[in-house]
Design an enzyme around this catalytic site. Sequence first.
Site, short mmCIF file in Angstrom:
data_model
loop_
_atom_site.label_atom_id
_atom_site.label_comp_id
_atom_site.label_asym_id
_atom_site.label_seq_id
_atom_site.Cartn_x
_atom_site.Cartn_y
_atom_site.Cartn_z
N PRO A 628 0.81 -1.23 0.00
CA PRO A 628 0.00 0.00 0.00
C PRO A 628 0.83 1.27 0.00
O PRO A 628 0.43 2.27 -0.61
CB PRO A 628 -0.83 -0.12 1.29
CG PRO A 628 -0.85 -1.58 1.60
CD PRO A 628 0.46 -2.12 1.13
N LYS A 697 -3.46 -5.73 -10.67
CA LYS A 697 -3.55 -4.92 -11.88
C LYS A 697 -2.56 -3.79 -11.76
O LYS A 697 -2.30 -3.28 -10.66
CB LYS A 697 -4.96 -4.34 -12.05
CG LYS A 697 -6.08 -5.36 -12.19
CD LYS A 697 -7.41 -4.64 -12.31
CE LYS A 697 -8.58 -5.59 -12.44
NZ LYS A 697 -9.87 -4.85 -12.52
N GLU A 701 0.17 3.73 -14.61
CA GLU A 701 -0.38 4.65 -15.62
C GLU A 701 -1.70 5.29 -15.19
O GLU A 701 -1.96 6.45 -15.47
CB GLU A 701 -0.63 3.89 -16.94
CG GLU A 701 0.38 2.83 -17.28
CD GLU A 701 1.66 3.35 -17.89
OE1 GLU A 701 1.70 4.55 -18.22
OE2 GLU A 701 2.61 2.57 -18.03
#
Length: 738
Positions: A628, A697, A701
Site C-alpha cells: 500500500p 492490476k 499509468e
Amino acid sequence: MNTNVIGRPLTRVDGHTKTTGKARYAADFNQPGQRYAVIVSATVGLGRVVGFEGGEVERMPGVVALITHRNAPKLPYLPHKAIIDPAVGERLHVLQDDSVLFYGQPVAIVVADSIDHAERAAAALRVSYETRQPVVDHADPQVARTVPGAGADKSRGNADAAVAGAAVKVDEIYDIARENHNPMEPHATVAAWNGDRLTLWSKSQFLVNEQAEIAAVFGLPTENVEVICPFIGGAFGTSLRTWPHVTLAALAARHVGKPVKLVLTRKQMFFTTGHRPRSLQRVALGATADGKFTGVIHEGTGETSRYEQFSEALTAVTDYLYSCPNVRTQYRLAQLDTGTPNHMRGPGEASGIFALESAIDELSYKLGIDPIELRRRNEPKIDEAENKPFSSRSLIECYELGAERIGWAQRTSDPRSMRDGRLLIGMGTATATYPAFHAPASARVRILVDGTAEVEAAASDMGPGTYTSMTQVAAEFLGLPPEQVRFRLGTTAYPPTPSHGGSWTMASVGSAIRAACLEAKSEAAKRAIADQSSPVFGASMEAVEWAEGRLRRRGDTSPGLSYQEILTKAGNPIEADGSAKRDPETAEKYSMHSFGAVFAEVAIDPDVGTIRVRRLVGAYGIGRVVNPLLAKSQCTSGMIGGMGMALMERTVLDARDGRPVNAHMADYLVPVNLDIPKLEVLFANEVDPHVNPLGVKGLGEIALVGTAPAIANAVFHATGTRIRKLPILIEDILNAEV
C-alpha cells in the site's frame, strides 16, 4: 505459505542504498581509460549535410576522434522490432548517410579524453546544410494523414445518426500539446568492447530489447551484448525504446578502442528520445433527456514522424468505458518532420480520456444531471465492444469512495457558485482506466544453504519500488521474512522479462517469481522426501505441505523442516526457474482493465488568472495491492504528472525548423513542491481471480490518466468557461474574463 508479506506497507529495501548515494546509475559506471563522447545535433529541420569544417576540431586539445557519416562504419541494422517499437517504418540509421530528417538529429559525434574537451570541440564544429522547409504543425495543409493499421477505426450501431437525432448533444474539438518526459536522470550509456563482445551500462526500461536492438544494429549474436542497469532515475516511458545515442556510444567505443561514456544534455532529450505526441480530437455525444447515451463519436489525430508510424491507444477507452448502442471511433496519424514520438505515462489513454471525460462533463451541465450520476446511469454491465464480462470493475465504488472523501455532497452544481473570499472555487471529477496488461516473463530463485533466498529477473526499477515489491512476492511464496530474500534485477544476464512500462511489471514479473518460488519449494520438498533421516522421508508430494517456510506432513503439528535444515545435508543450494504468461482462454473470456475516479478542487484568482489545485483525491480498483505504501506513492506521482499535463507541460516548436524553443527546465514547466496540493489515494476492495495468479492490476499509468480532465472540469465549475485545450494557461483564464 507466509500470507503476511503481500499487503504490508514495507519501506523500500533499496532506500538506504539510494539515500546514501551508493546506488549506481548508468553514468556512474566509469571504466578504466574511458573516453567521453558528445553528440553534435542538426540545427536544421529537414535537408542534408553538405560539409563539415572538422580539420581544426580534430586538432583541438584532447580530441580523439570526430565521427560523421563520412567516416562512420556502415552498420548492418538487421531487422528488429519489439512490442515497444512502431510496427510500420524503420528506426533512424544514425550516421549512415547525409540526410537530416528532423531538428536535433545526430549528425556527428566528438570523442575526447575529457568531457570538457569533447564539449568544446563539439561546440566548435561547423556543419553546413542544404535545407528544405519542414512541416511540424498538425494544422499545416501539407500534412499527410495515415491510418495506423487494422483496428484504428471501430464502429457499432450508427453513431452519426444517433448523435444527429439526439435530444441533447455535445460536439467539440479538444487540443493537447506535445509533452516531453524530462525525468531527473538524463539518458546515458557507457559502452565497452571486449573483442566482439559488448557491454552497455545504459539507462533502459527494457533491457532485453536494448540487448536485441544493439545486437541487430551491429550484426552480433544477441548473447554477445550485455546490458546493465540496476537503477533508473525516473523515465515515464522515455527509456522504453533504444535511442540513437546507445548506438553512437557503442560505435564510438569500437572506433577508438576504448570504453566511451555518452550522456545526453537536457536539451538533447527534447530531440531524440521521444515525446507524448500532440493530439487533436473531436468528441460528439448524444443522449436522451434523462441522460442515457444514444451515440458516441470519438475521432483523434496524433503526430508521428515521417520515417516511423508511432501509434497509441488514443480512442481505445471510448469503446468500452460506458454503455451505448452506437459508438464510432477513428484514429489517424499526422506525419511530421520531427523525431518519432514515444510512449509517455498513460500513453494514449491519458490524452483520449481528457477529451471524452471533458465532453461527458459538458453534457452533464446541458442535461442538468450531476456528473457522477450521469456516469452511473451509463454504467455498462459488460464490455459492449468485446461482448464479454469484465474480469472485475469497481468504477462506481471508486466514485463513491472519492466523492465521500472530497465532500462532493457539499458541492453546489452551478458554475461560479462556490467562492472562498474573492477566489473562485471549482470541483471536478473524471474517470480513469487502463488495461490490465500481462506479458510472458521469467525469473530465477536460488535458495541458499543458510536458508536465505536470491531472486533474479532482467527487470528494471525506474522508481516505483520494484526491488521491494518483488521481494515481498518472493517472501510470500517462499514463506520467508523479507529480510531473508534478496531480489536482483538490472542485467540481461538474468532471466528475460518484458519492458518496465505499460503497468505490467508486477503482473508479469511478479507472477514469474511466484512460479519460480513454487518450483523451488517443490525441489526442496523432493530433497527432504528422499532423505532417509528426514521426518518426511518416503512421503508423497501430496502428503506434505509448506507453512511459514517449513515443510511437514499434512496434519502434523511438529515444527517441520526449514530450508536450511533440508539443504544443509546436501550442502548445495536449490535453483529453480519459473515463467508466467496469461492463460489464452481466460484472456478470451474476460475484458481486463483497472478503473478509477479522480476528484479535483481548484481555486482561481479572477484578477490574475492563476489556478491553484487545492486537493486531488483518487480512488482506484486495481485488484490485490502488494504494498500500500508503494501503491499510494505511485498514484500520487501519477496525479502530479496529471497536474503537469493539465496546467503546465507543453513543448513549443518553432514552425520554421521544428526547433523546440523551450528545451530547458526554465521554460518547460513541471509541478514543483510548492505546486503540490493535498493528495489522497483510496483503493477499492477489489478481488480479481482472472487477471493473473497474483490478482494484481497495474497502477503506474492509471493515476495520471484521469487527473487532467478532473482538473479541467473543476476549472469549468469554478469559472463557467470551458477550456478545451491542454495545458490550461493563465492567459486562457484572463481571456475568458472570469
